[in-house]
Design a protein around this motif. Structure first.
Motif, PDB file in Angstrom:
ATOM      1  N   ALA A  54      39.900  25.927  91.252  1.00 38.80           N
ATOM      2  CA  ALA A  54      39.401  27.246  92.539  1.00 38.80           C
ATOM      3  C   ALA A  54      37.623  26.537  92.675  1.00 38.80           C
ATOM      4  CB  ALA A  54      39.550  28.798  92.325  1.00 38.80           C
ATOM      5  N   CYS A  55      37.318  26.257  91.652  1.00 41.35           N
ATOM      6  CA  CYS A  55      35.534  25.570  92.232  1.00 41.35           C
ATOM      7  C   CYS A  55      35.532  24.652  90.997  1.00 41.35           C
ATOM      8  CB  CYS A  55      34.476  26.923  91.634  1.00 41.35           C
ATOM      9  SG  CYS A  55      33.026  27.430  92.884  1.00 41.35           S
ATOM     10  N   PRO A  56      34.727  23.997  90.931  1.00 39.59           N
ATOM     11  CA  PRO A  56      35.455  22.506  89.423  1.00 39.59           C
ATOM     12  C   PRO A  56      33.820  22.340  89.805  1.00 39.59           C
ATOM     13  CG  PRO A  56      36.594  22.046  91.460  1.00 39.59           C
ATOM     14  CD  PRO A  56      36.620  23.156  91.979  1.00 39.59           C
ATOM     15  N   ARG A  57      32.567  23.291  89.534  1.00 36.80           N
ATOM     16  CA  ARG A  57      31.634  22.764  89.821  1.00 36.80           C
ATOM     17  C   ARG A  57      30.603  23.446  88.663  1.00 36.80           C
ATOM     18  NH1 ARG A  57      28.275  26.138  93.140  1.00 36.80           N
ATOM     19  NH2 ARG A  57      28.865  27.723  94.535  1.00 36.80           N
ATOM     20  N   LEU A  58      29.450  23.224  88.406  1.00 38.71           N
ATOM     21  CA  LEU A  58      29.141  23.733  87.267  1.00 38.71           C
ATOM     22  C   LEU A  58      28.448  25.220  87.852  1.00 38.71           C
ATOM     23  CD1 LEU A  58      27.714  21.100  84.629  1.00 38.71           C
ATOM     24  CD2 LEU A  58      29.424  22.210  84.899  1.00 38.71           C
ATOM     25  N   LEU A  59      28.063  26.014  86.981  1.00 39.46           N
ATOM     26  CA  LEU A  59      26.721  27.281  87.089  1.00 39.46           C
ATOM     27  C   LEU A  59      25.432  26.512  86.431  1.00 39.46           C
ATOM     28  CD1 LEU A  59      26.323  29.785  87.870  1.00 39.46           C
ATOM     29  CD2 LEU A  59      27.239  30.844  86.249  1.00 39.46           C
ATOM     30  N   ARG A  60      24.525  26.530  86.956  1.00 35.45           N
ATOM     31  CA  ARG A  60      23.202  26.404  86.639  1.00 35.45           C
ATOM     32  C   ARG A  60      22.219  27.503  86.390  1.00 35.45           C
ATOM     33  NH1 ARG A  60      23.668  20.489  86.264  1.00 35.45           N
ATOM     34  NH2 ARG A  60      24.913  19.375  87.555  1.00 35.45           N
ATOM     35  N   LEU A  61      22.260  27.542  85.108  1.00 36.62           N
ATOM     36  CA  LEU A  61      20.865  29.150  85.402  1.00 36.62           C
ATOM     37  C   LEU A  61      19.762  28.637  85.662  1.00 36.62           C
ATOM     38  CD1 LEU A  61      22.637  30.744  82.342  1.00 36.62           C
ATOM     39  CD2 LEU A  61      23.521  30.498  84.946  1.00 36.62           C
ATOM     40  N   THR A  62      19.058  29.397  85.785  1.00 38.31           N
ATOM     41  CA  THR A  62      18.145  29.705  86.703  1.00 38.31           C
ATOM     42  C   THR A  62      16.751  29.847  85.071  1.00 38.31           C
ATOM     43  OG1 THR A  62      17.495  32.144  86.912  1.00 38.31           O
ATOM     44  CG2 THR A  62      18.677  30.345  89.023  1.00 38.31           C
ATOM     45  N   LEU A  68      22.459  34.709  77.792  1.00 38.58           N
ATOM     46  CA  LEU A  68      23.256  35.894  76.515  1.00 38.58           C
ATOM     47  C   LEU A  68      23.612  37.076  77.446  1.00 38.58           C
ATOM     48  CD1 LEU A  68      23.005  37.588  73.745  1.00 38.58           C
ATOM     49  CD2 LEU A  68      20.761  38.609  74.541  1.00 38.58           C
ATOM     50  N   LEU A  69      23.474  37.506  78.577  1.00 38.09           N
ATOM     51  CA  LEU A  69      23.814  38.359  79.101  1.00 38.09           C
ATOM     52  C   LEU A  69      25.611  38.321  79.502  1.00 38.09           C
ATOM     53  CD1 LEU A  69      21.234  39.519  81.937  1.00 38.09           C
ATOM     54  CD2 LEU A  69      21.803  40.785  79.698  1.00 38.09           C
ATOM     55  N   PHE A  70      25.789  36.681  79.784  1.00 40.50           N
ATOM     56  CA  PHE A  70      27.416  36.062  80.257  1.00 40.50           C
ATOM     57  C   PHE A  70      27.726  36.155  78.753  1.00 40.50           C
ATOM     58  CE2 PHE A  70      24.996  34.103  83.661  1.00 40.50           C
ATOM     59  CZ  PHE A  70      26.344  34.365  84.506  1.00 40.50           C
ATOM     60  N   ALA A  71      27.360  36.076  77.678  1.00 44.14           N
ATOM     61  CA  ALA A  71      28.025  35.654  76.232  1.00 44.14           C
ATOM     62  C   ALA A  71      27.814  37.924  76.215  1.00 44.14           C
ATOM     63  CB  ALA A  71      27.288  35.800  75.306  1.00 44.14           C
ATOM     64  N   CYS A  72      26.954  38.554  76.914  1.00 45.40           N
ATOM     65  CA  CYS A  72      27.980  40.337  76.357  1.00 45.40           C
ATOM     66  C   CYS A  72      28.887  40.546  77.508  1.00 45.40           C
ATOM     67  CB  CYS A  72      25.995  40.838  76.435  1.00 45.40           C
ATOM     68  SG  CYS A  72      25.369  40.232  74.847  1.00 45.40           S
ATOM     69  N   ALA A  73      28.566  40.139  78.417  1.00 38.74           N
ATOM     70  CA  ALA A  73      29.672  40.269  79.287  1.00 38.74           C
ATOM     71  C   ALA A  73      31.060  40.186  78.996  1.00 38.74           C
ATOM     72  CB  ALA A  73      29.501  39.445  81.026  1.00 38.74           C
ATOM     73  N   GLY A  74      31.333  38.602  78.767  1.00 41.44           N
ATOM     74  CA  GLY A  74      32.015  37.752  78.535  1.00 41.44           C
ATOM     75  C   GLY A  74      33.063  38.961  76.534  1.00 41.44           C
ATOM     76  N   PHE A 177      21.032  37.905  89.878  1.00 38.54           N
ATOM     77  CA  PHE A 177      20.512  36.451  89.811  1.00 38.54           C
ATOM     78  C   PHE A 177      20.853  35.809  91.818  1.00 38.54           C
ATOM     79  CE2 PHE A 177      20.436  37.711  85.125  1.00 38.54           C
ATOM     80  CZ  PHE A 177      19.118  38.084  85.089  1.00 38.54           C
ATOM     81  N   GLY A 178      22.046  36.529  92.347  1.00 39.36           N
ATOM     82  CA  GLY A 178      22.461  35.100  93.216  1.00 39.36           C
ATOM     83  C   GLY A 178      23.675  34.350  93.205  1.00 39.36           C
ATOM     84  N   TYR A 179      23.859  34.639  91.461  1.00 39.98           N
ATOM     85  CA  TYR A 179      25.144  33.374  91.332  1.00 39.98           C
ATOM     86  C   TYR A 179      26.671  33.953  92.545  1.00 39.98           C
ATOM     87  CZ  TYR A 179      22.126  32.143  87.845  1.00 39.98           C
ATOM     88  OH  TYR A 179      21.080  31.655  87.146  1.00 39.98           O
ATOM     89  N   ASN A 180      26.811  33.117  92.224  1.00 40.81           N
ATOM     90  CA  ASN A 180      28.678  32.942  92.651  1.00 40.81           C
ATOM     91  C   ASN A 180      29.059  33.741  92.184  1.00 40.81           C
ATOM     92  OD1 ASN A 180      31.190  32.240  92.995  1.00 40.81           O
ATOM     93  ND2 ASN A 180      30.826  31.799  94.646  1.00 40.81           N
ATOM     94  N   VAL A 184      30.488  33.857  88.162  1.00 39.44           N
ATOM     95  CA  VAL A 184      29.865  34.531  87.139  1.00 39.44           C
ATOM     96  C   VAL A 184      31.460  34.711  86.117  1.00 39.44           C
ATOM     97  CG1 VAL A 184      29.645  37.109  86.809  1.00 39.44           C
ATOM     98  CG2 VAL A 184      28.352  35.052  88.511  1.00 39.44           C
ATOM     99  N   THR A 185      32.323  35.359  86.399  1.00 38.41           N
ATOM    100  CA  THR A 185      33.786  35.426  86.561  1.00 38.41           C
ATOM    101  C   THR A 185      33.468  34.407  85.349  1.00 38.41           C
ATOM    102  OG1 THR A 185      33.778  37.139  88.226  1.00 38.41           O
ATOM    103  CG2 THR A 185      35.698  36.294  86.547  1.00 38.41           C
ATOM    104  N   ARG A 186      34.092  32.373  85.607  1.00 38.10           N
ATOM    105  CA  ARG A 186      34.499  32.060  84.954  1.00 38.10           C
ATOM    106  C   ARG A 186      33.714  32.141  84.008  1.00 38.10           C
ATOM    107  NH1 ARG A 186      34.196  26.928  87.498  1.00 38.10           N
ATOM    108  NH2 ARG A 186      32.090  25.910  86.662  1.00 38.10           N
ATOM    109  N   ARG A 187      32.405  32.337  83.610  1.00 39.52           N
ATOM    110  CA  ARG A 187      31.975  32.021  82.859  1.00 39.52           C
ATOM    111  C   ARG A 187      32.007  33.573  81.575  1.00 39.52           C
ATOM    112  NH1 ARG A 187      27.398  28.767  83.048  1.00 39.52           N
ATOM    113  NH2 ARG A 187      26.426  27.695  81.287  1.00 39.52           N
TER     114      ARG A 187
END
Length: 305
Positions: A54-62, A68-74, A177-180, A184-187
């Motif tokens: 659906a969205c073949p592009r990378l999420l570039r973190l600021t 660590l937040l993404f890892a904890c959320a997953g 943080f303003g991400y799509n 965010v869900t994919r990560r």
């Protein structure tokens, strides 16, 4: 926040609950051929692939520290929540798990107050929680003569509810943080699958691809993977962005209600007087919790309105 944005958030949360409340049918069908952990892993793998397509592009973190937040959320929202819930079902009654997991909005309110420096939940939140829990209790135990507790299973169900509350709070921080929401869900899915891998060898997992040739198995896995996982998790993230973690979580109260209605419509089960009263109480609890006097996360929502 404008009324249109809030309304969109409520619709997204309601959509998620309507889908999640019917997933028990697909899961029940799949359990004839798959183990619970196999269903869990396949559905989120399908969801992860779908989100890439659906969205073949990378999420570039600021900021790399956000990883660590993404890892904890997953870990909380995918691995721990579903594994704890599934394992709890092997120790205690499904009715116990349904009631206990539904306390996640209460956990979300406390975590938001402690971790997000949100305002203290108001009286309406606690009144709505009490009404909803009474209603869910009537629904869940409408076919039982007594409540039976199992310390191991019930504690695991409590931990599952806490894990989902943690996921909602972490998602709220990530969206700030303003991400799509899709990225965010994919990560989060990636980390959820990653943390799930070490558990697979110790559970009932078998390589039998011929099971996927069955139309019923394939259709239900696609429903769980594309609908209940990919689409609903993106919608849930969107709802949290619009409403906040706590107001989104109160929709969890409706899952048993949807389950009862689905069982009546699809499985032709009879609705009991207790289940009908429980449904009314649960809806009342949701309405009370969503009243304007409820303390919404004003200090914790730095997003632009």
């Amino acid at each position: 926040m404008t009324h249109s944005k809030a309304f969109a958030g409520h619709l997204a949360a309601l959509f998620c609950i309507l889908v999640w409340g019917t997933t028990f049918i697909s899961t029940k069908v799949l359990l004839r051929a798959f183990s619970p952990v196999e269903i869990l892993f396949i559905r989120f793998l399908l969801g992860y692939i779908a989100l890439w397509l659906a969205c073949p592009r990378l999420l570039r973190l600021t900021d790399r520290r956000q990883e660590l937040l993404f890892a904890c959320a997953g870990l909380c929202g995918v691995t721990l929540y579903f594994l704890l819930e599934n394992i709890a079902l092997t120790y205690t009654f499904a009715s116990n798990v349904g009631v206990i997991v539904a306390i996640s909005p209460f956990f979300a309110g406390l975590l938001a107050f402690w971790l997000l420096r949100a305002e203290r939940p108001g009286v309406n939140f606690f009144l709505g929680f009490v009404a909803a829990m009474l209603g869910i209790g009537l629904i869940s135990f409408s076919g039982s003569t007594q409540l039976r507790l199992n310390p191991v299973g019930d504690v695991l169900a409590i931990l599952a509810g806490l894990s989902w509350a943690g996921y909602s709070i972490l998602t709220r921080k990530l969206m700030a943080f303003g991400y799509n929401s899709l990225l965010v869900t994919r990560r989060c899915f990636f980390y959820g699958l990653l943390f799930m891998l070490p558990a697979l060898p110790f559970m009932d997992v078998a390589w039998k691809p011929e099971r996927l040739a069955d139309f019923s198995n394939a259709a239900n896995l696609l429903f769980l993977g594309l609908g209940a996982s990919a689409l609903c998790f993106v919608a849930w993230t969107f709802a949290i962005q619009r409403l906040g973690a706590v107001k989104s979580c109160v929709y969890i109260y409706l899952v048993p209600v949807v389950t009862v209605i689905t069982a009546v419509v699809v499985l032709h089960e009879r609705i009991t007087l207790m289940a009908a009263g429980g449904t009314a109480l649960t809806l009342l609890g949701l309405a009370i919790s969503e009243m304007r006097s409820f303390s919404v996360l004003k200090k914790a929502e730095p997003l632009r309105r």
